[in-house]
Design a protein around this motif. Sequence first.
Motif, short mmCIF file in Angstrom:
data_model
loop_
_atom_site.label_atom_id
_atom_site.label_comp_id
_atom_site.label_asym_id
_atom_site.label_seq_id
_atom_site.Cartn_x
_atom_site.Cartn_y
_atom_site.Cartn_z
N LEU A 1 35.06 40.54 28.61
CA LEU A 1 35.86 40.15 29.76
C LEU A 1 36.97 39.40 29.71
N PHE A 2 37.36 38.84 28.39
CA PHE A 2 38.36 38.05 28.06
C PHE A 2 39.62 38.70 27.49
N THR A 3 40.58 38.35 27.45
CA THR A 3 41.84 38.84 26.62
C THR A 3 41.68 38.14 25.09
N HIS A 4 42.26 38.71 24.27
CA HIS A 4 42.16 38.38 22.88
C HIS A 4 42.50 36.89 22.42
N ASP A 5 43.30 36.44 23.41
CA ASP A 5 43.80 34.95 23.16
C ASP A 5 43.31 33.83 24.31
N ALA A 6 42.33 34.43 24.92
CA ALA A 6 41.80 33.61 26.21
C ALA A 6 41.16 32.41 25.68
N VAL A 7 40.78 31.50 26.61
CA VAL A 7 40.32 30.13 26.54
C VAL A 7 39.19 30.11 27.61
N TYR A 8 38.04 29.69 26.87
CA TYR A 8 36.77 29.06 27.90
C TYR A 8 36.38 27.92 27.46
N VAL A 43 47.17 36.31 43.62
CA VAL A 43 47.71 37.42 42.55
C VAL A 43 49.14 37.36 42.64
N ASP A 44 49.71 37.41 41.47
CA ASP A 44 51.05 37.37 41.26
C ASP A 44 51.60 38.29 40.24
N GLY A 45 51.64 39.47 40.58
CA GLY A 45 52.07 40.80 39.82
C GLY A 45 50.90 40.95 38.83
N ASP A 46 51.29 40.78 37.73
CA ASP A 46 50.37 40.96 36.72
C ASP A 46 49.52 40.02 36.14
N THR A 47 49.27 38.82 36.90
CA THR A 47 48.78 37.48 36.56
C THR A 47 48.15 37.12 37.89
N ALA A 48 46.88 36.16 37.87
CA ALA A 48 46.31 35.85 39.09
C ALA A 48 45.72 34.52 38.72
N SER A 49 45.30 33.83 39.65
CA SER A 49 44.36 32.66 39.57
C SER A 49 43.46 32.62 40.68
N ALA A 50 42.27 31.97 40.53
CA ALA A 50 41.02 32.11 41.29
C ALA A 50 40.05 30.82 41.02
N ARG A 86 46.45 41.25 34.14
CA ARG A 86 46.24 42.50 34.09
C ARG A 86 46.44 43.24 32.85
N THR A 87 45.49 44.03 32.30
CA THR A 87 45.53 44.82 30.91
C THR A 87 45.52 46.18 31.11
N PRO A 88 45.69 47.05 30.05
CA PRO A 88 45.29 48.62 30.09
C PRO A 88 44.06 48.57 30.65
N ASP A 89 43.02 47.63 30.15
CA ASP A 89 41.62 48.01 30.80
C ASP A 89 41.34 47.40 32.00
N GLY A 90 42.40 46.71 32.61
CA GLY A 90 42.09 46.08 33.96
C GLY A 90 42.20 44.50 33.79
N TRP A 91 41.70 43.93 34.87
CA TRP A 91 41.91 42.57 34.91
C TRP A 91 40.97 41.74 33.97
N LYS A 92 41.48 40.66 33.44
CA LYS A 92 40.64 39.99 32.24
C LYS A 92 40.89 38.54 32.46
N PHE A 93 39.70 37.67 32.16
CA PHE A 93 40.26 36.41 31.92
C PHE A 93 41.08 35.87 30.88
N THR A 94 42.13 35.06 31.02
CA THR A 94 42.88 34.41 30.43
C THR A 94 42.56 32.93 30.03
N GLU A 95 41.79 32.50 31.02
CA GLU A 95 41.43 30.87 31.07
C GLU A 95 40.15 30.86 31.97
N ARG A 96 39.27 30.31 31.43
CA ARG A 96 37.91 30.20 32.61
C ARG A 96 37.56 28.64 32.00
N VAL A 97 37.67 27.65 33.06
CA VAL A 97 37.27 26.48 32.86
C VAL A 97 35.87 26.17 33.86
#
Length: 164
Positions: A35-42, A82-89, A117-128
Amino acid sequence: MSDYQALADRFEIFALQAEFTDAAMMRDNDRVASLFTHDAVYRIPVANIEMSGAEQIRAGTHRLDGVWEFFIQTAHPGTIQVDGDTASARAYVSELGRLNEGRSMFNHGLFHDRYRRTPDGWKFTERVFEVRYFDTTPLTGSPRVDVDLTKPAEANETSTQAAS
């Protein structure tokens, strides 16, 4: 962006948040990591936990699974921008569990999320995870059901007292 696309993006992000909770509850660490991008941080700052990248997230959540007798997480969606291909929530969370060594934990908190947004859909880039309420009062319950739900309550009280 069309209203339809905005609704679809929000729905996909809500679904991603729900997928995280389900994967965590099912202890499916491969699914959590996916569910995370390859460069994500949790991050869980209160516990001094930081995992970077899907592989660290997979390994880190696997290590965390090993310390719990049981763990329950309930999440409720909050606000999404949502801001184009990025989002926060944000997502609002209640958790309870008991560690294998016997300590109990109950908390309320929230996830601060960033997505891409990735080719596989939305993914987490950061989850805190931010804790807003924390309680270590011993939990009296158990993941085991010690009553026969087909019998009247009085019969269960007798069998529970006899087992004590």
